[in-house]
Design an enzyme around this catalytic site. Structure first.
Site, PDB file in Angstrom:
ATOM      1  N   LYS A  52       6.555   5.787   9.693  1.00  0.00           N
ATOM      2  CA  LYS A  52       4.856   5.861   9.934  1.00  0.00           C
ATOM      3  C   LYS A  52       5.677   7.261   9.711  1.00  0.00           C
ATOM      4  CE  LYS A  52       3.493   1.538  11.516  1.00  0.00           C
ATOM      5  NZ  LYS A  52       3.518   0.375  12.609  1.00  0.00           N
ATOM      6  N   GLN A  96       1.431   1.305  18.787  1.00  0.00           N
ATOM      7  CA  GLN A  96       2.505   1.046  18.301  1.00  0.00           C
ATOM      8  C   GLN A  96       2.646  -0.670  18.436  1.00  0.00           C
ATOM      9  OE1 GLN A  96       4.041   0.535  14.864  1.00  0.00           O
ATOM     10  NE2 GLN A  96       5.286  -0.756  15.582  1.00  0.00           N
ATOM     11  N   ASP A 119      -5.792   0.829  12.024  1.00  0.00           N
ATOM     12  CA  ASP A 119      -4.369   0.126  12.107  1.00  0.00           C
ATOM     13  C   ASP A 119      -5.423  -1.714  11.566  1.00  0.00           C
ATOM     14  OD1 ASP A 119      -1.749  -0.451  12.209  1.00  0.00           O
ATOM     15  OD2 ASP A 119      -1.992  -0.210  14.020  1.00  0.00           O
TER      16      ASP A 119
HETATM   17  N1  GUN Z   1       3.304  -4.421  15.300  1.00  0.00           N
HETATM   18  C1  GUN Z   1       3.896  -5.007  14.124  1.00  0.00           C
HETATM   19  N2  GUN Z   1       3.262  -4.135  13.482  1.00  0.00           N
HETATM   20  C2  GUN Z   1       2.426  -3.468  13.481  1.00  0.00           C
HETATM   21  C3  GUN Z   1       1.400  -2.900  12.835  1.00  0.00           C
HETATM   22  O1  GUN Z   1       0.700  -3.246  11.496  1.00  0.00           O
HETATM   23  N3  GUN Z   1       0.196  -1.925  13.037  1.00  0.00           N
HETATM   24  C4  GUN Z   1       1.041  -1.594  14.686  1.00  0.00           C
HETATM   25  N4  GUN Z   1       0.296  -0.553  15.674  1.00  0.00           N
HETATM   26  N5  GUN Z   1       1.474  -2.273  15.368  1.00  0.00           N
HETATM   27  C5  GUN Z   1       2.569  -3.059  14.516  1.00  0.00           C
END
Ligand code: GUN
Length: 292
Positions: A52, A96, A119
């Protein structure tokens, strides 16, 4: 059988975003800024967050990474969330997941300012998305919608079978594809661990979306000839043949299923890269105050 190439499509989306950011900066606008909170050092989460951050650099966003050890208290984490909520330079941020067991993911998700919730996990955004109002939509479902659009996959009147009812993928996907308009207007069935006759239900699917996190769960005898198969699975499997020592396996037994499909997403290189592209799209929307 044709491949839905998420890697190439995410590259196109990232280039579109980069071009827009260049224009914004040329006009003296603010540089979009995404922050990520990472707790502990789970291998998968480390990889995703690193990807990211790298993607932010590629499109010209500012990015910040906030790290905590996995014994961080819920209070300390919530204080950081509040700090990011109050930081005017930060347009959007993510925490995350998964978080350590002693921390409530729901409490942390709820604490994020919904206007910075790129998100799309906050109840405000989930609620707005479900009634079809402008909202931040969770990255994986949004990435799948983008693939469907860009590959002009027909959804109207189709029977979509979703395997998995998670808040992050299965449930939002079912809402989006049953909404009016394109991509949507589909008849959607959500399957889960208690679904009876799963194989028979899957065989009715014009479009199958596998989001259960169980490697190679969807076999050829569960897929109708000509179906579109979208594989959301990304389970890490130990491997002697890769430098990292692991490889990604999808929820679909690709080798036996692919030849039955009209379209299929590979793993890796399918839905995964689109998730990151969607997060960047959401961050750009946050910076432009397009939704709130
Ligand atoms: N863990 C697995 N997928 C995601 C996501 O799209 N965002 C976040 N913050 N954590 C995750």
């Amino acid at each position: 059988m044709q491949i839905i190439d998420g890697k190439a499509t995410s590259q196109i989306v990232k280039d579109e975003i980069a071009a827009e950011v260049t224009q914004m900066k040329a006009k003296g606008g603010k540089t979009p800024h995404l922050a990520a909170i990472l707790v502990g050092n789970d291998g998968g989460s480390e990889t995703y967050v690193a990807a990211k951050i790298k993607a932010c650099e590629y499109v010209g966003f500012k990015s910040s990474l906030v790290r905590f050890k996995d014994d961080v208290s819920e209070e300390e984490l919530l204080a950081k969330v509040q700090e990011l909520n109050d930081d005017d330079d930060i347009d959007g941020f993510i925490v995350q997941l998964p978080l350590p067991k002693h921390i409530s993911e729901q409490k942390v998700t709820d604490a994020v300012d919904y206007r910075k919730d790129v998100d799309g996990f906050h109840p405000q955004n989930v609620g707005k998305m479900s009634i079809g109002s402008p909202a931040f939509v969770s990255a994986t479902p949004q990435g799948i919608m983008e693939l469907i659009k860009r590959y002009k996959i027909e959804t109207s009147g189709k029977h979509v079978v979703i395997i998995g009812r998670s808040n992050i993928v299965g449930r939002p996907m079912s809402i989006l594809l049953s909404q009016k308009g394109y991509p949507g207007d589909a008849t959607v069935t959500v399957c889960h661990s208690r679904t009876a006759n799963l194989k028979e239900v899957c065989l009715q699917g014009d479009i199958i979306i596998a989001a259960i996190g169980s490697p190679e769960f969807v076999k050829a005898n569960m897929v109708k000839q000509g179906a579109v198969v979208i594989d959301v699975g990304t389970t890490r499997i130990k491997s002697d043949t890769t430098k990292s020592g692991w490889k990604l396996k999808g929820d679909v037994a690709y080798d036996e299923v692919a030849s039955k499909c009209s379209w299929i997403t590979p793993v890796p290189g399918g839905v995964g890269p689109m998730t990151i592209a969607s997060l960047l799209q959401n961050t750009l929307k946050a910076a432009k105050k397009e939704i709130y």
